[in-house]
Structures are given as C-alpha cells and as structure tokens.
Design an enzyme around this catalytic site. Sequence first.
Site, PDB file in Angstrom:
ATOM      1  N   ASP A 294       9.267  28.380 -59.832  1.00 13.32           N
ATOM      2  CA  ASP A 294       7.824  29.684 -59.975  1.00 13.32           C
ATOM      3  C   ASP A 294       8.901  30.830 -59.574  1.00 13.32           C
ATOM      4  OD1 ASP A 294       6.227  30.906 -61.991  1.00 13.32           O
ATOM      5  OD2 ASP A 294       4.496  29.712 -60.694  1.00 13.32           O
TER       6      ASP A 294
HETATM    7  C1  BGC Z   1       3.644  32.018 -63.113  1.00  9.70           C
HETATM    8  C2  BGC Z   1       3.969  30.646 -64.232  1.00  9.70           C
HETATM    9  C3  BGC Z   1       5.221  31.195 -65.080  1.00  9.70           C
HETATM   10  C4  BGC Z   1       5.793  31.831 -64.759  1.00  9.70           C
HETATM   11  C5  BGC Z   1       6.389  32.519 -65.835  1.00  9.70           C
HETATM   12  C6  BGC Z   1       4.431  32.842 -63.523  1.00  9.70           C
HETATM   13  O1  BGC Z   1       3.635  34.403 -62.462  1.00  9.70           O
HETATM   14  O2  BGC Z   1       2.709  31.459 -62.323  1.00  9.70           O
HETATM   15  O3  BGC Z   1       3.198  29.822 -64.737  1.00  9.70           O
HETATM   16  O4  BGC Z   1       4.956  29.915 -65.795  1.00  9.70           O
HETATM   17  O5  BGC Z   1       5.192  33.649 -64.074  1.00  9.70           O
HETATM   18  O6  BGC Z   1       5.437  33.311 -67.029  1.00  9.70           O
END
Ligand code: BGC
Length: 736
Positions: A294
């Site tokens: 993530d």
């Molecule tokens: C979130 C994810 C997301 C990623 C990319 C993160 O902060 O937890 O769910 O896919 O950002 O945008």
Amino acid sequence: MKKKQIVQLFGLLVFSVSVQAVAKDKNTPLYKDAKAPVEQRVEDLLSRMNLEEKIYQLNQYTLGFNNNINNLGEAVKNVPAEIGSVIYFEADPQLRNGLQKKAMEESRLGIPVLFGYDVIHGFRTVYPIPLAQACSWNPALVEQSSAVAAQEARMSGVDWTFSPMIDVARDGRWGRIAEGYGEDPYATGVYTVASVKGYQGDDMSSDKRVAACLKHYVGYGASEAGRDYVYTEISRQSLWDTYLPPYEAGVKAGAATLMSAFNDISGVPASANHYTLTEVLKNRWKHDGFVVSDWDAVVQLVNQGVAADTKEAAEKAFMAGVEMDMTDNCYQRHLAELVNEGKVPMQNIDDAVRRVLRIKFRLGLFDNPYTKEVKQEERLLLPQSLRAVEQMAEETIVLLKNADNVLPLSGAKKIALVGPLAKNQADLLGSWSAHGRAQDVCSIYDAMTREFAGKADIVYAQGCDFDGENRDGFAEALAVAKNADVVVLCLGEKRGWSGENTSRSTIALPAVQEELLAELKKAGKPVVVLLSNGRPLELVRIEKQADAIVEMWQPGVAGGKPVAGVLSGRVNPSGRLAITFPYSTGQIPIYYNQRPPARKGNQGRYQDIPSTPLYEFGYGLSYTDYKYGTMKLSADKVKRGGKLTVEIPVTNVGGRDGLETVHWFINDPVSSIARPVKELKFFEKQLIKAGETKVFRFDIDAERDLSFVDSDGKRFLEPGDYYIIVKDQKLKISVE
Ligand code: BGC
C-alpha cells in the site's frame, strides 16, 4: 542426484534450447514474439535484464494531476523510462501514451509501464459503494459493475485497478467499512469472485478489462477501535476463520495482484509478514501474480517499530513477499545494495520480477502498449452503463421500517422534501469516486420531482446542514411539513465522512440532524427518513420517531432515481443488510456470527441497553410478503466426501412481485474448536411473482460446507451433528 532433480534439469535444458531456437527462428527476441507462451517470454526477457532494470520493475511512481497540456512532456520527463508501474490519475490516455512511448522507445529492452489506479466503485460511471452493493445479494450485478468500471478505465489508459477491497469489517467507526462487502467472510468471498471476474474477464489483454488487486492483505478491517492505520490483534484462528477466506476465494478466481495492508497483525506488519505473504499466499495458494505495497507501507515499517531505517524496511518487506513498492522509493534506493551485501538473494529478485512481467504479458502490454485515443462519449457514461447503475442501486436499497405501510406514497398530493441531502449531488457519489462528477448525479429532489410529476407536488426546505449548531432552518422546514401530506427527510453523511482516514468515535448522525427529525414530528404528518451514508448507523433515536426508514446508501451516479422509485412504488425494495446495524455505538463490535457465550439467558447482557442489534445482518423489508414453507432434506445423514440437498419453498403471498433472498446458515454445535452460532454458507436471490412459489435449493458438500479450519488453515470435518438454518427453521444432519 535424485530422479526428480534429473527430470527437472532435463526440462530446463530442453526449455533453454527451445527458447534459443524460437528466438533464432524469428530473428527477434523471443519476449517480443506475441505468439510465444507467456512463461517463455518472461524467462527470455528476465535473462536479458541487468539488476538495475530488474529493480525498476519493482517500483511504482505516480503520474498525473496535470491539467496543463504544455506540461505533458515535463511530467513524462520526470519518470524514468524503465519504471515498472505508475499510479495514473488522469481520465484520458494521452499522458499515458506519452510515458509509454518513452518506456517502449527509450528503455534498453522496451518494457511497457503498468498503469494502476483506484477504480473502487466505478471510473466515471460511479456505482453504489461496495457496502451497498453487498446489500443487493446479487453477485451478477457486482460482476457487471466491475466490468463497466474496467471498460471505462482501460479505455482511458488504466490497466490495473486497486480493487476489490475485501477486508471483512465489523466496526462502523472505521471509515473504510464503506469500501468493502460487509461483515461476513463467505459473502465477501462471493462478491470478490464476482468482482474479479468483472474486472479481468477471461482475458485481461482485452482493451475492456483490467487486472484486479485484492486489498488490503490482510486484516486491515480489524483496525483497533475503528482507528485507521493502526495495529490489529488477530489470532491465527480468526485470521483463517474471518480475514483470509475472501482472499483465498479471490486468488482461486485468478486475481492478478494483491496489495499488502498498513496494519500490523499482532505485532508483525501485514507488509512485512512472511507467513501471510509467502507461506500462505505463494506457497500454499500458489498465487503467481505479484503483491504491491500500500502507499508508503514499506517506509511505514519504520514507524511501526520493526525496521530501523528505510533500508531495513525495504529488506523486510521484500523478503516477506512484497514485490512492488508503491511510491515510497525504498526499493529503488536500497534493493541493489541489499543484493550486493547478500541480504537479498538474486533468486528472490528474479522471482519478484518474473511475477510483475507475467502480469504485464497477460495484460497484453508488450503487444499493445498504447491505449487507443477515443472520444470520452465513446467510452464513459455509456447509456447501457447508466441503466446498469440504476438497476444495481435499486437492489441495494434496504427498507428498514415501514409502519402502517406508509410506503409506497400512494395518496400523497403534497410531499415535503427536507434535509441536507435533498438537493445534494456530490455526497451521493460516496468516497473513492475516481473521476465521478457531482454534475452526473441526479439529486433526490430532481428525481422526486420527475417521479411524482402529475401526482404530487414536491416542496423543499433544507432544514439544516449535515452538522454544526445552526438551527435557523428548522422553522421553515416545519412550516413546509405542516403544509404537506407526508414528510420525506433526507439525512446522512457527507462523502468525506467515510473512506480512508475517516474514523468517527460514534456512528450516530450529528445531533442537529436528529433534532430536525424531532422538530418535523411536530407537524403531525408521517415522516419517511431516507438515509445516505457510508457505514452502518446508530438509529435508535431515529427509529423511534420515523414512520418509515429507507437506507439508500451512497448510490453513485444513479443518485435519487432509485429511491424515488421506491417511494412511488415503482421499485419494490429487495436489499438486505450485509452488515449489522448496532443498537448503539457501545455494542461495537457486534456481528451475527459470534461464538456462543459461556452463560445463556439474561446473564452477560448490557445493563443499560439491549444486547441485540437494532437491525441484524440479513434484515430488510419488502412491499410484499413471503411465506416460507417447510425445509426438506434429501437425507439427514452424510458421509465425509458426501453431498446432500436441502430445499425450501417460498411463496409470495402479497400483492406485488418481489425479489427475495434466502440466506442459508449452518451451525456446528459441538466441535473441537468452538464455532459461531451460525455461519452463512450460501445465498440466492430469485424473482417471485405475486402468488407464485419458488423453491430455493442449497447443495451441501460436506467437506466444503461443514468443515472448518484450525489456526494454521488446515481443514477438518468432524463427525457429529450439524444444523442447517433458514430464518427460524433448523434441521439437523449428521456427519458419519
Ligand atoms: C490506500 C489504498 C489505495 C492507495 C493508492 C492508499 O492510501 O490505502 O487503498 O489503493 O492509497 O491510492
């Protein structure tokens, strides 16, 4: 040398000879041959790459938010030609094609970039939030919504969505509960499979499909007290019982990728967790795609107290099984050094790169790296997609209360439409709405005006805002209510109140909204409360005052049209809750599949509130009535490996056609590891016309449906008695 090893060596020799032969034949590198098998292309390309090129494949940057066309070249210039992936924030393919051209033409080997983006419930055609989708109990609609999202995304330059979010969640204070499919592991698994199919289809190289990403692996939904980005306390038993099943289903369905979560799991962060990432995912489930961290999840290992610095963070995440580093640059900065120091073996790098390349080949990126540039009208908000959103949104609506059949509104000539959401468009989109725009959404007011044209007048007053202390609008709202036959009060949450980083200490609506309801009651007219929100709510005070309550969730671009249909009676509501609505926030966590308590009866109950939820999992009313006949078994004994069938006839005894969902639960009353009081094992939704009877059937496979897992995921089926449960009926079967 053992026989197996000799066979393997021979296989390897034959393989490398055939690789060279094909390559010579074509006079082009094998990996560029579109007709060659993917695995051979991967190996050929890997054999040509140097360490630096390999490490680039394991990194993700960002590209976009660039609304100045003159800067297009500038944006591309800043991203290296060799980069593995970018998060692409644009809705048109030009910028993508610009960077792709650079990758194809300026990198030594011409490896295409993989463009990812958060397409959570639609790209431009925004669908109801996933929590709402789950209340439809119609996986075919979930598959369809993912297919539409895939088509819009791929045609706009996105190859890979960071979706579905399949974290089982039972704490409504956690804002991300909106993004998942509710509290049940089995139901979440079914929707996961539907969503993966919709995104990927049978062939990810199609220009209308994208690669899926199961997230957030794993346990993020158990974030303590609903706070975001924190730790989770999950026993291995609960990990296997509750949090892993949807992932296993998604991996089996062929999901190309997974995203490692932010949370630590009882002390070992999900993004540095060798057990879940390698032992389970790669070794046992044989997932052959890749895991992306993530956003910043690698560098955050330092904050989480398991890495001293970014270098150690890179080592821990990579060695645990995270192949791609999202945006924080730890892999870019440290992996080469870690390889040179012998801390990261070259074969792990190769394995990681192989996984990334495999997905790029499966997506057809080497053969079709560019996105065709077609006009927005030909790829976004297509009429058939808009119709599909409406159908789905209709089936997500849950009728929670309907005293004296106040709904549908048949005789009303004047309807007072009140509340902060009545004329609102943006908030009906819900969180993570990608390129969705408020202007695409039909407000409740507009929808009601059209729905009731010629039948009833709609009179509007806002009454109050979503929160705050201002009650100046109450008087006008009350005057409007007094002058109407019925009041429709639109309450709920702003879209920014759920989603990432939106924890709330209470799941009740702000006091001003509840007070507006109390004020309107003074008019002495029936009050119908419409709710639009991204989490289960505490409705105990609202329930006491409202004559009817309709949970419309955040319906996306369908906006107010489906709910207006429910109010007029054009649509017979069929949604059922996929998440428990607690009596009050203090009951959290509360969910239907709890294990049995030590003492029964009145002991162990709350002293100040009921111990049961206000609306339980699976709850939802209809405008018609169903009579459940007697459940029948094909046999009441089953052997291991055996199967049997259970059926139940359901008759629509009311005056309207309706869609009814039957939830099939099982219970294992005595087992070596205590099982929940009931567990969902199957569900089905069917249209039952007025007066008609439909038979619902559950084919029970003893090994699949009656077994359970231990704390290391090993499946057991114990002999003994089990119960099959539908509503208040229970039948015993014995496993011999
Ligand atoms: C979130 C994810 C997301 C990623 C990319 C993160 O902060 O937890 O769910 O896919 O950002 O945008």
